[in-house]
Design an enzyme around this catalytic site. Structure first.
Site, PDB file in Angstrom:
ATOM      1  N   ARG A  27      39.373  38.517  44.507  1.00 44.54           N
ATOM      2  CA  ARG A  27      40.294  39.214  45.389  1.00 44.54           C
ATOM      3  C   ARG A  27      40.006  38.955  46.867  1.00 44.54           C
ATOM      4  O   ARG A  27      38.847  38.840  47.267  1.00 44.54           O
ATOM      5  CB  ARG A  27      40.255  40.724  45.110  1.00 44.54           C
ATOM      6  CG  ARG A  27      40.785  41.073  43.727  1.00 44.54           C
ATOM      7  CD  ARG A  27      40.470  42.495  43.314  1.00 44.54           C
ATOM      8  NE  ARG A  27      41.052  42.791  42.006  1.00 44.54           N
ATOM      9  CZ  ARG A  27      40.454  42.522  40.845  1.00 44.54           C
ATOM     10  NH1 ARG A  27      39.259  41.987  40.832  1.00 44.54           N
ATOM     11  NH2 ARG A  27      41.066  42.818  39.701  1.00 44.54           N
ATOM     12  N   GLU A  62      32.884  34.736  34.877  1.00 43.66           N
ATOM     13  CA  GLU A  62      33.443  33.864  35.904  1.00 43.66           C
ATOM     14  C   GLU A  62      32.420  33.600  37.008  1.00 43.66           C
ATOM     15  O   GLU A  62      32.181  34.454  37.872  1.00 43.66           O
ATOM     16  CB  GLU A  62      34.701  34.505  36.497  1.00 43.66           C
ATOM     17  CG  GLU A  62      35.750  34.894  35.479  1.00 43.66           C
ATOM     18  CD  GLU A  62      36.755  35.877  36.051  1.00 43.66           C
ATOM     19  OE1 GLU A  62      37.279  35.614  37.160  1.00 43.66           O
ATOM     20  OE2 GLU A  62      37.000  36.917  35.406  1.00 43.66           O
ATOM     21  N   ASP A  86      34.743  44.994  35.503  1.00 47.13           N
ATOM     22  CA  ASP A  86      35.505  44.030  36.305  1.00 47.13           C
ATOM     23  C   ASP A  86      34.805  43.975  37.657  1.00 47.13           C
ATOM     24  O   ASP A  86      35.351  44.360  38.684  1.00 47.13           O
ATOM     25  CB  ASP A  86      36.965  44.438  36.454  1.00 47.13           C
ATOM     26  CG  ASP A  86      37.834  43.333  37.053  1.00 47.13           C
ATOM     27  OD1 ASP A  86      37.311  42.202  37.229  1.00 47.13           O
ATOM     28  OD2 ASP A  86      39.016  43.575  37.340  1.00 47.13           O
ATOM     29  N   HIS A 102      43.113  35.699  42.756  1.00 47.50           N
ATOM     30  CA  HIS A 102      43.062  34.349  42.189  1.00 47.50           C
ATOM     31  C   HIS A 102      44.016  33.374  42.880  1.00 47.50           C
ATOM     32  O   HIS A 102      44.655  32.545  42.230  1.00 47.50           O
ATOM     33  CB  HIS A 102      43.334  34.394  40.688  1.00 47.50           C
ATOM     34  CG  HIS A 102      42.292  35.135  39.905  1.00 47.50           C
ATOM     35  ND1 HIS A 102      40.954  35.164  40.275  1.00 47.50           N
ATOM     36  CD2 HIS A 102      42.387  35.884  38.766  1.00 47.50           C
ATOM     37  CE1 HIS A 102      40.280  35.893  39.388  1.00 47.50           C
ATOM     38  NE2 HIS A 102      41.107  36.341  38.475  1.00 47.50           N
ATOM     39  N   HIS A 130      38.599  30.856  34.103  1.00 47.47           N
ATOM     40  CA  HIS A 130      38.885  32.214  33.637  1.00 47.47           C
ATOM     41  C   HIS A 130      38.982  32.275  32.109  1.00 47.47           C
ATOM     42  O   HIS A 130      39.884  32.912  31.555  1.00 47.47           O
ATOM     43  CB  HIS A 130      40.190  32.703  34.267  1.00 47.47           C
ATOM     44  CG  HIS A 130      40.300  34.192  34.391  1.00 47.47           C
ATOM     45  ND1 HIS A 130      40.494  35.004  33.306  1.00 47.47           N
ATOM     46  CD2 HIS A 130      40.255  35.008  35.466  1.00 47.47           C
ATOM     47  CE1 HIS A 130      40.591  36.272  33.712  1.00 47.47           C
ATOM     48  NE2 HIS A 130      40.431  36.302  35.022  1.00 47.47           N
TER      49      HIS A 130
END
Length: 355
Positions: free
Chosen positions: A83, A317, A252, A108, A182
């Site tokens: 982000r 990631e 996340d 992304h 991803h």
């Protein structure tokens, strides 16, 4: 001695261009399938300790599914993975705007990022490895980013069963770049990851607000659900009552890796419940975003009867830290003319040693 191979097959057309599926075969039981659409890792077939083969990444059935909006299954995302707060950053005194596509922020690389592009591709084969090199030209102003950017992503599979992903980018104007893959991992081949053990080689992570934007300095993991310094059962971690987990719906978050030097070091180890498959992620990047598929709801399938459910897979990631263009105290993601932004991530399967 097995000889790795590489070959391509048509996979349909998108944006008026033919797309292809490139298959890398180690000759020792591991096979990687890569799409030119989104430079996506479509399948990664790995045998278990008994020799049974299954793909350890979640996929979509056909090109139309990849070309439609989806949560980045297997794609290379950029120009900026993760982000950028409010889709804005300032570089050399000039403010740049990326279209917001996630709760008022840029995620992304924006809605038409690298995951929506058809990449060019060329094969290569050396004695103990096979590769496909994908390349993409991103023009000046693409999704609001300054400078024309030329990027290559090379997938290489060797006879030892290691899949390496090498990223390289150059620019003609100062810009920012942060690339990752991803893939959604599930070492069980479709049964889900809540029983998997996850270890992350990091003592700190970045707490985030309700929109997934880092709140400030890194925080220690000790005494929190984010302590993955030793193997932890994912389902048990996600079941802990914690404001951060509750707001995000699961993991996340970005962990800041130890020993962030120039070489490869291990970032994470994922183990299936029966230890029949083990994945280690090694990287040159300073961070790893762990995402437990919090937004999936079963509406996507792989075409073989497996629905992609919430908390059914996990993304690992490797990347620079989120919102770094607005955080000068964090490792820089600025790329200038004459420089090359490089990184490497390796997926290793230690359960195969000696088989």
């Amino acid at each position: 001695m097995p000889r790795p191979t590489v070959h391509r097959t048509p996979f349909g057309s998108a944006h008026g261009k033919q797309t292809h599926l490139w298959t890398l075969d180690s000759g020792t039981g591991i096979r990687a399938e890569v799409l030119t659409f989104g430079a996506s890792l479509h399948r990664l077939t790995v045998p278990d300790t008994a020799g049974a083969a299954a793909s350890v990444v979640r996929s979509l059935p056909a090109l139309d599914d990849y070309a439609a909006k989806h949560p980045y299954f297997g794609a290379v995302v950029g120009r900026y993975a993760n982000r950028v707060a409010h889709g804005r950053f300032t570089l050399d005194g000039a403010e740049h705007h990326i279209p917001a596509n996630d709760r008022g922020h840029a995620l992304h690389g924006g809605p038409d990022g690298f995951h929506t592009k058809v990449w060019d591709a060329a094969p290569d084969r050396k004695g103990d490895s096979a590769s496909v090199r994908l390349s993409l030209h991103s023009p000046d102003g693409d999704m609001g980013f300054p400078g024309a950017l030329d990027t290559t992503v090379t997938y290489t599979l060797d006879t030892a069963g290691t899949l390496a992903v090498d990223y390289a980018s150059v620019t003609d104007r100062p810009t920012v770049v942060n690339l990752t893959n991803h893939a959604y991992f599930d070492l069980s081949g479709g049964d889900g990851v809540l029983g998997h053990l996850l270890q992350v080689d990091a003592d700190t992570y970045l707490p985030v607000d309700g929109d997934g934007i880092p709140l400030g300095p890194r925080a220690g993991v000790r005494g929190t659900p984010f302590d993955l310094t030793s193997p932890r059962v994912l389902g048990e971690r996600l079941g802990i009552d914690d404001d951060q987990l509750r707001d995000a719906g699961g993991f996340d978050h970005c962990w800041v890796l130890r020993d962030a030097g120039p070489g490869l070091r291990r970032a994470a180890r994922l183990t299936a419940p029966d230890a029949a498959r083990v994945l280690e992620v090694w990287t040159t990047e300073p961070g790893i975003q762990v995402y437990t598929a919090n937004q999936l709801d079963g509406s996507y399938t792989d075409g073989a009867g497996h629905r992609h459910e919430r908390h059914g897979s996990v993304c690992l990631e490797t990347q620079h830290l989120p919102d770094s263009p607005n955080r000068p105290e964090w490792p820089s993601t600025v790329l200038r003319p004459g420089e090359t932004a490089r990184s490497r991530t390796e997926l290793r399967f230690p359960h195969l040693a000696g088989l």
